[in-house]
Design a protein around this motif. Sequence first.
Motif, PDB file in Angstrom:
ATOM      1  N   VAL A 153       0.833  -1.198   0.000  1.00  0.00           N
ATOM      2  CA  VAL A 153       0.000   0.000   0.000  1.00  0.00           C
ATOM      3  C   VAL A 153       0.877   1.259   0.000  1.00  0.00           C
ATOM      4  CG1 VAL A 153      -1.793   1.290   1.222  1.00  0.00           C
ATOM      5  CG2 VAL A 153      -1.850  -1.213   1.189  1.00  0.00           C
ATOM      6  N   GLY A 154       0.603   2.151  -0.942  1.00  0.00           N
ATOM      7  CA  GLY A 154       1.346   3.404  -1.037  1.00  0.00           C
ATOM      8  C   GLY A 154       2.584   3.334  -1.912  1.00  0.00           C
ATOM      9  N   GLU A 155       2.926   2.140  -2.407  1.00  0.00           N
ATOM     10  CA  GLU A 155       4.104   2.005  -3.263  1.00  0.00           C
ATOM     11  C   GLU A 155       3.908   2.815  -4.542  1.00  0.00           C
ATOM     12  OE1 GLU A 155       6.652  -1.550  -5.462  1.00  0.00           O
ATOM     13  OE2 GLU A 155       4.550  -1.868  -4.927  1.00  0.00           O
ATOM     14  N   ILE A 156       4.904   3.613  -4.890  1.00  0.00           N
ATOM     15  CA  ILE A 156       4.841   4.445  -6.104  1.00  0.00           C
ATOM     16  C   ILE A 156       5.830   3.888  -7.120  1.00  0.00           C
ATOM     17  CG2 ILE A 156       5.230   6.736  -7.085  1.00  0.00           C
ATOM     18  CD1 ILE A 156       4.408   7.907  -4.372  1.00  0.00           C
ATOM     19  N   THR A 157       5.351   3.660  -8.325  1.00  0.00           N
ATOM     20  CA  THR A 157       6.200   3.136  -9.387  1.00  0.00           C
ATOM     21  C   THR A 157       6.041   3.973 -10.655  1.00  0.00           C
ATOM     22  OG1 THR A 157       4.452   1.597 -10.067  1.00  0.00           O
ATOM     23  CG2 THR A 157       6.102   0.766  -8.515  1.00  0.00           C
ATOM     24  N   ASP A 158       7.015   3.815 -11.557  1.00  0.00           N
ATOM     25  CA  ASP A 158       6.964   4.428 -12.899  1.00  0.00           C
ATOM     26  C   ASP A 158       6.851   5.949 -12.856  1.00  0.00           C
ATOM     27  OD1 ASP A 158       6.945   1.787 -13.923  1.00  0.00           O
ATOM     28  OD2 ASP A 158       4.762   1.706 -13.797  1.00  0.00           O
TER      29      ASP A 158
END
Length: 428
Positions: A105-110
Amino acid sequence: MKTASQQLGGTDIKRYMQQVGQRARAAARFIARAETAAKDAALLAMAIEIERQADALIAANKKDLDAAKSQGLDSAALDRLELNAARIKAMAEGLRQIALLPDPVGEITDLTYRPSGIQVGRMRVPLGVIGIVYESRPNVTADAAGLCLKSGNATILRGGSEAIHSNQAIAACIQAGLKQAGLPEDVVQVVATTDRAAVGELIRMKEYVDVIVPRGGKSLIERISAEATIPVIKHLHGVCHVYIDDKADMDKAVKVAFNAKTQRYGTCNTMETLLVARGVAAKVLPVLAKMYQEQGVELRGCEATRQILPGIKSATEEDWYTEYLAPILSIRVLENVDEAIDHIAKYGSAHTDSIVTEDITRARRFLREVDSSSVMVNASTRFADGFEYGLGAEIGISTDKLHARGPVGLEGLTSVKFIVLGDGHVRR
């Protein structure tokens, strides 16, 4: 322990389920923003409580087993229902594994810069409220609660009437763990009635429930898929295959094919059809047949198989489509990997299929061309579950191609949303 009907009394099912849904929606907002440390503390507390209450869980499970036996449930169903020391330990270990996994939860990618100067990325977020309808296996209560909690979701669990005492006992351990960690007990709710009308309400509460996960027999999953007005993550059945290629190592082939069928009979990742290349059939089938028959497995074969194993039953067309969930195995002799892939495409259920071969080119073809949620090389189909895949546990298996596929763990219980970072940027 009171029965579910005594607990509910005369409460109207529709009103009761609406109240459950309202509490779940409120809890979902809370758990979506909960810190990882709090979620992990709850998971570890649940594991400790499950182990501490092992004797009570087995006693509650005995009530369910006794009732199931008196109702004439078959051995496969009883196996799925049973709790023993090893399975209780596995439940607790599954919760501990989930606690050790990264919080999605909350992981930001790209996250990338666009020509306009803004940054655009994706953030992983919970689905919200997950409704789970399941039969028999009481360990689902702990597995599902743990996965939904770690992925930031609230969950409504509705187990089968055959496991009511077991599920309520496990639910008490879950509630104790949530309370110790300071999290709302409504994050995990176990429906307190075995009335089938509760399922009908649950799968239509669009204002409160975001996704339904059915776990059980084909008839249950077909009913929910047909009647639900909420998205469903599902698989209908597991017609799993092992293909022994003529370039296989025979020792590996025997080990894999024997384990895939006999390690447990009543699971969706158990092999139901054994496919064998003609070039090695006469060598490997007598060895395997002896091993299967020593375990009491009934063999059904095609004409070529029966020429090698003349004492076995003849397989019908229906056998190739059948998920036995029992000590029964259908066997077919084929010319090559092409025919094996064609057979799986026609009769398989897109669950789990394996090839045993030392030919890397054929292995790669099998991996690429077999369109199942799990495809394996030189390994038993019994590995196809969340615990063995390192997911900690699984909420179920999906053979759909959208939103999740294969064992559904933490990532399968989340979605992504686009995020944009600017500094006063405006579009021109």
